[in-house]
Design an enzyme around this catalytic site. Structure first.
Site: not given
Ligand code: ATP
Ligand code: MG
Length: 568
Positions: A43, A270, A280
């Protein structure tokens, strides 16, 4: 179709992680016509962090490994928080990590017309309705996992009325929050996500790509699976928090898919790191409130922060390889990440001399205007790295902490009456020092042994300590930024009763302005270059560097606490 399973070119089954195993099995079974297409769906509401790097290595890595493709899809369904600045930074960071999406750059917003059409269809089929209650009322009716929810009074309103309302929602006739479009599924489902989930909400903020075309925006659950489907994604790999969303993902996708092709969601754990935050929202707060110098502050767990700090893509990938992909949430030790950058820089960083806290040493028996050019190996770990020259003269700088007038036992550095070796240079004997009124050392006096230069017979003598140094006449002043952990506690996210900002480490940045470096370094250093400052640590050249002033970031100290733990 694949006929003979024995002929499939996947011999290397060993060492596959569980996601790779699933993909390998699906390919062997000829699912989706034997195609593999993944996607990375950020996002654009912030910069990428090392957690995203784990997802990127999975999504792009698995496509690479099994001959598939990976799409970059911006999940831009919330215009309030999103921005093109983030889109650009995300692309830069993925490229830096070494991955490329070719021409497969997509945006969920590209699918708004198709999603809207699907919503209209579901309303016409009696599978969706406009709920005019407030968010609070809807939440109250949700029930709990063990108590069924209550139906909204709008749940059975006529199809024509729902169509009319939804179209007017999108024309901007209603205020934000006054109504939503909900899927009509099952208010008693044990899976809370099935209790008539929201598909669309009204947002009047302009979108960075579609402007003011839309007044309704799809929720994640109504956008993600369908976007995967529209793109032909076969394996939609995400993190564990989406596991409970999977039945809903499948529910919506089934409205589109048939037997020949259906995307499949797979979840892994994660990445979480000690002594930092990964949300974020919190990272944005640190930036907005100037608690750090920006998204790329070298203390941040962002990819651009790690890059500026001196981390390499290889070290990040090697760390991610080591922690692996499982179904169990874990808190990963940051010292393991530090271990991987040390290992990497040990192989690639040239060794140089820099004195962080200088004190002058005068070699009293060395001629005033003489200069000796000494040859130094650039990197003993890399036989192709070559050598460079370093001038030696009558006055040099050493670290203040390397001299003690009255040393404790086992102090093998400089002290009156004892000999030490200068790295790549002569053996010198300390004869005394001069102090100021406050008792601080101002100058140290030594005599050198002209026969002890590296390579000469006299250099074979056993001398316990070896010190790094720079020639006072030839060295350059630079700025060095030393970093420590951003937070004082291992897991800031866990301290629920405290604001995370109270847990920041007030000493996470220390700036040194009087650092002396050898001329070779001053002449060769370019922004982004990595060096090992002998006996001190790994440093990289910061983009704040100008023609007049070199600025270095300490990437990491030499001491490896992880290796110590391992060797215990
Ligand atoms: P938000 O809270 O804004 O949704 P987010 O960290 O999930 O934050 P996204 O931009 O939706 O951010 O994440 C993009 C991809 O990265 C998603 O598929 C998510 O699962 C993965 N991702 C996000 N944080 C992690 C993490 N800490 N470890 C592994 N993968 C992650
Ligand atoms: Mg997310």
């Amino acid at each position: 179709m694949i006929e003979n399973k024995e002929e499939i070119p996947f011999e290397e089954e060993k060492g596959l992680n569980f996601v790779e195993q699933i993909v390998s099995d699906d390919l062997k079974a000829g699912k989706n016509g034997g195609r593999l297409n993944t996607r990375f769906p950020p996002e654009p509401n912030g910069y990428l962090h090392i957690g995203h790097a784990k997802a990127i290595c999975m999504d792009f890595g698995i496509a690479q490994k099994f001959g598939g493709t990976c799409n970059l899809r911006f999940d831009d369904t919330n215009p309030v928080k999103e921005d093109v600045e983030y889109v650009e930074s995300i692309k830069e960071d993925i490229h830096w990590l070494g991955y490329d999406w070719g021409d497969r750059e997509y945006y969920a917003s590209d699918y708004f017309p198709k999603l809207y059409a699907l919503a209209i269809r579901l309303i016409k089929e009696g599978k969706a309705y406009v709920d005019q209650q407030t968010a609070e009322q809807i939440a109250e009716q949700k029930g709990t996992p063990t108590v069924p929810g209550k139906a909204s009074p709008f749940r059975d309103s006529p199809i024509e009325e729902n169509l009319d309302l939804f179209e007017r929602m999108n024309k901007g006739e209603f205020e934000e929050g006054s109504c939503v479009l909900r899927a009509k599924i099952d208010m008693a489902s044990p899976n809370m996500h099935f209790r008539d989930p929201i598909m669309y909400r009204i947002i009047k903020h302009p979108h960075h790509r579609t402007g003011t075309t839309w007044k309704v925006y799809p929720m994640y659950d109504f956008a993600h699976g369908q976007s995967d489907f529209f793109e032909g994604v076969t394996h939609s790999i995400c993190t564990l928090e989406f596991e409970v969303h999977r039945p809903l993902y499948e529910y919506f996708v089934k409205e589109l898919a048939d037997d020949s092709y259906c995307p499949r969601q797979i979840e892994f754990n994660r990445l979480n790191l000690t002594y930092t935050v990964m949300s974020k929202r919190k990272l944005l707060q640190l930036v907005k409130e100037n608690l750090v110098a920006g998204w790329d502050d070298p203390r941040m767990p962002t990819i651009c922060g790690l890059r500026r700090r001196g981390y390499t893509p290889e070290s990040i990938k090697s760390f991610i390889d080591t922690i692996g992909y499982t179904k169990y949430e874990a808190l990963n030790d940051v010292s393991l990440l530090e271990h991987s950058i040390r290992e990497d820089l040990n192989k690639r960083a040239n060794r140089v001399s820099a004195v962080l806290d200088p004190v002058k040493v005068v070699i009293t028996n060395y001629p005033e205007d003489k200069v000796d050019m000494l040859s130094i190996e650039n990197n003993p770990e890399d036989e192709n790295a070559g050598t460079h020259e370093m001038p030696f003269s009558r006055e040099i700088y050493i670290e203040r902490a390397d001299f003690m007038e009255e040393p404790p036992k086992k102090f093998f550095r400089m002290t009156p009456g004892k000999e030490v070796r200068l790295k790549a240079g002569y053996i010198i004997m300390c004869t005394g020092c001069k102090k100021n009124d406050a008792g601080e050392i101002e100058e140290i006096y030594c005599e050198y042994d002209p026969n002890s230069k590296s390579g000469m017979e006299g250099s074979m003598r056993k001398v316990k300590g070896t010190l790094h140094w720079v020639s006072a006449r030839h060295c350059k002043d630079v700025e060095v930024r030393l970093y420590d952990r951003l937070f004082n506690v291992e897991n800031p996210a866990e301290e629920k009763d405290k604001d995370f900002r109270e847990l920041l480490n007030p000493d996470s940045l220390k700036v040194l302005n009087n650092v002396k470096v050898e001329p070779y370094l001053a002449a060769t250093a370019k922004v982004g270059d990595h060096y090992q400052f002998q006996r001190i640590g790994y440093f990289s050249v910061d983009p704040d560097t100008t023609a007049d002033k070199l600025v270095f970031n300490r990437t990491i100290t030499l001491k490896d606490s992880w290796a110590k733990v391992q060797n215990k």
